[in-house]
Structures are given as C-alpha cells and as structure tokens.
Scaffold this motif. Structure first.
Motif, short mmCIF file in Angstrom:
data_model
loop_
_atom_site.label_atom_id
_atom_site.label_comp_id
_atom_site.label_asym_id
_atom_site.label_seq_id
_atom_site.Cartn_x
_atom_site.Cartn_y
_atom_site.Cartn_z
N LEU A 134 -0.72 8.54 -2.95
CA LEU A 134 -1.73 7.63 -3.51
C LEU A 134 -1.75 7.67 -5.03
CD1 LEU A 134 -3.88 5.63 -2.52
CD2 LEU A 134 -5.55 7.48 -2.64
N THR A 171 -3.73 3.35 1.27
CA THR A 171 -4.37 4.51 1.89
C THR A 171 -3.31 5.48 2.38
OG1 THR A 171 -5.99 5.18 3.56
CG2 THR A 171 -4.48 3.42 4.17
N THR A 172 -3.70 6.75 2.49
CA THR A 172 -2.74 7.74 2.97
C THR A 172 -2.74 7.87 4.49
OG1 THR A 172 -4.42 9.45 2.62
CG2 THR A 172 -2.81 9.10 0.85
N SER A 219 -0.93 -0.54 7.17
CA SER A 219 -1.96 0.15 7.94
C SER A 219 -2.72 -0.86 8.80
CB SER A 219 -2.94 0.87 7.00
OG SER A 219 -4.08 1.32 7.72
N GLN A 228 -0.28 1.79 4.20
CA GLN A 228 -0.22 3.25 4.21
C GLN A 228 0.85 3.69 3.23
OE1 GLN A 228 1.53 5.21 7.59
NE2 GLN A 228 0.22 7.01 7.38
N THR A 233 -3.97 -3.73 4.00
CA THR A 233 -4.00 -2.34 3.54
C THR A 233 -2.69 -1.67 3.93
OG1 THR A 233 -6.41 -2.20 3.69
CG2 THR A 233 -5.19 -0.12 3.72
N ASP A 237 -8.92 9.07 -0.19
CA ASP A 237 -7.68 8.68 0.48
C ASP A 237 -7.36 7.20 0.40
OD1 ASP A 237 -9.61 7.63 2.14
OD2 ASP A 237 -9.06 8.82 3.90
N THR A 238 -8.15 6.42 -0.33
CA THR A 238 -7.98 4.97 -0.33
C THR A 238 -8.31 4.38 -1.69
OG1 THR A 238 -8.58 4.85 2.02
CG2 THR A 238 -8.73 2.81 0.77
#
Length: 297
Positions: A249, A286-287, A168, A245, A243, A269-270
């Motif tokens: 998760l 994270t998504t 990410s 993606q 980070t 989301d994280t």
C-alpha cells in the motif's frame, strides 16, 4: 478530462498500463459498414479489461447511443456469457427488462443481435436492473488479454508502480439493492457472500461473488461523498468505484502522490483517491479482500 487520448495517457502514467484503441482490432479487417471504431479504447489491468467510451463518437445509424458527459464516470459492466440464450431467458423470467444494441426492446423469446450480425447482444434497462449490464457471447477479441490460452491472473510485477494483485471488488451505489441482486443472484446464479458495514465508504453493503469477481451493492449514508455520487443518477444505481488489491500500500500511495493523484481517505489497509484528480473515479487500493470472498482461501 473526457477525451480518449488524454485518458489513455493517464492510465499509462498512473497505472503503468498501455491502452489499445478499438481501431487496432479492425485495421486489417474492417468492421461492418458504417460501424464506428473510434469511440472506444481498452486498458488491461490484471483481471479487468477496462473499456473507455467517448459517447459523442458512439453513433449507430445516426443515433448517439450514450448521453454526452462533461466529466468521466464509471457506467456499467459487460460479461461474456456461456449459454447466452439461457441467460437472456433467465433474466426475462425474473422480470428484468432488456434492450438491443440500438435501444430496441428485447421482448422476444430469443435475444436481439448486433446490427448486421447474428451475434446475440443485449443490455438491461437501468429502471428495471439498476444499471445497464451488457451481455454477449465469448468471441475472439484480440484486445482482451484474458482470452489468451492458459491465461491466469499474473503475479505482481516489479515494474508495476501500484503493485496490483487483482481486482478486489466493484462498488455499485443504490437505494434498492434487490434490483442488482435480482440480476446477479436470481438470474445469473451469483452468491451473496457477506453483508455488513463498509465504514470507509460510509454504507451498508451486500457483497456478491459471481464469475471470479466480487460486486458490492452499497446503500450509502446521507452526508457522505458516496451518497452525493449516487444522488446524481438516482433513482438509478451508480457504478461508483473499483477497488484493487495491492501487495504494498505504501508503494501505491507514493506513486499516486507522485503523479498528482490526491488521497481522499486512508486507513491502515485501504486508500481511496480523490476523484477530482483521478479521472473522475474514487479508485480504491487495499491489501486485503472483502469478507466472504472465496479467493481469500
């Protein structure tokens, strides 16, 4: 954990990725005389090639190139550059100081070259650029999975315990974001794609898109873990975190916890890992992608 073999085992166990020592590349074709090949090992993770270095083994002409450490930490970025002479001159034009591979000042019209080689290679000086950024031309490098003909970011594998899609963003902590922007934007042509708060980190951030990656320059709030990490290297910047993606998760968290990796922060989301249990690094999962990231389209 500061030994390379132990770090390789950690990546195998936690990320499900095998690492490849530099010596694999030179076993059939020895490196230049007196050039060490036991100081570095590479781990491919989606669109990132992660390079681990043992500073005490990285010795050129009798001089250790990096200071010894008592615990692991992220250090800097390396980029392949098309038109490397032009990039070097562009960096000089905006006032970025650079050095060669052995620390000699790079102040000529042409970039310095590797010891015993005509290959250009140079590094920025942290006092001028914030971090030590590495630049070299794209060369045949068997340990870099991304150089395979037709390579693309792979789909999420059913065998991937962390369900990683791609990187990410990378996070750099700073109190002088203009230094990093001078390198990535002014000299290299990157684009600022978003500015705003990162409440998970506790920072005010500027996000730059460059070469299919996003870099976050974050000014951390006092009293945060990020500020504590930045202060260890201040006034230089700190390469704080990567980070990823991920597709799932909950799947990632379940695997991390099963491997003894603690979760320091979690939102809808994280998640951010506890660096004390994750090779000294607060890895993010994270998504989504950062606001402004052109890959969101």
């Amino acid at each position: 954990m500061t030994d390379l073999r132990g770090s390789e085992a950690w990546f195998e166990r936690v990320f499900g990725r095998a690492s490849h020592p530099m010596a694999e590349m030179t076993k059939n074709q020895p490196a230049s005389e007196d050039y060490p090949t036991d100081y570095s090992t590479f781990t491919p993770i989606s669109d990132v090639l992660f390079d681990m270095i043992d500073p005490e083994k990285y010795v050129l002409d009798g001089v250790q190139q990096y200071a010894s450490v008592d615990k692991p930490h992220l250090k800097g970025f390396g980029w392949y550059i098309d038109g490397i002479v032009g990039a070097y001159q562009s960096l000089r034009k905006v006032g970025v100081e650079m050095v060669g591979q052995q620390g000699q000042p790079a102040d000529g019209d042409d970039p310095p070259t590797a010891p015993g080689s005509p290959m250009p290679i140079f590094f920025t000086v942290p006092a001028s650029a914030g971090l030590r950024y590495e630049f070299l031309p794209q060369i045949p490098f068997p340990l870099d999975h991304r150089l395979a003909e037709g390579w693309e970011v792979p789909a999420v594998s059913d065998d991937d315990p962390l369900a990683i899609r791609q990187c990410s963003h990378h996070t750099v902590l700073t109190d002088q974001p203009a230094r990093g922007l001078r390198v990535l934007v002014d000299a290299l042509g990157g684009e600022v794609v978003h500015e705003g708060r990162n409440e998970v980190l506790g920072a005010t951030s500027t996000y730059v898109h460059l070469a299919d990656a996003v870099y976050e320059y974050a000014v951390p709030d006092q009293g945060t873990a990020a500020h504590d990490d930045w202060s260890l290297k201040a006034p230089d910047d700190t390469y704080h975190a990567i980070t990823w993606q991920v597709a799932d998760l909950d799947r990632a968290v379940k695997h991390l916890e099963a491997q003894g990796v603690g979760i320091r922060t979690r939102t809808n989301d994280t998640v951010v890992t506890d660096p004390e249990t994750s090779l000294g690094i607060p890895w993010g999962f994270t998504t989504g992608l950062t606001p402004g990231d052109p890959r969101r389209a």
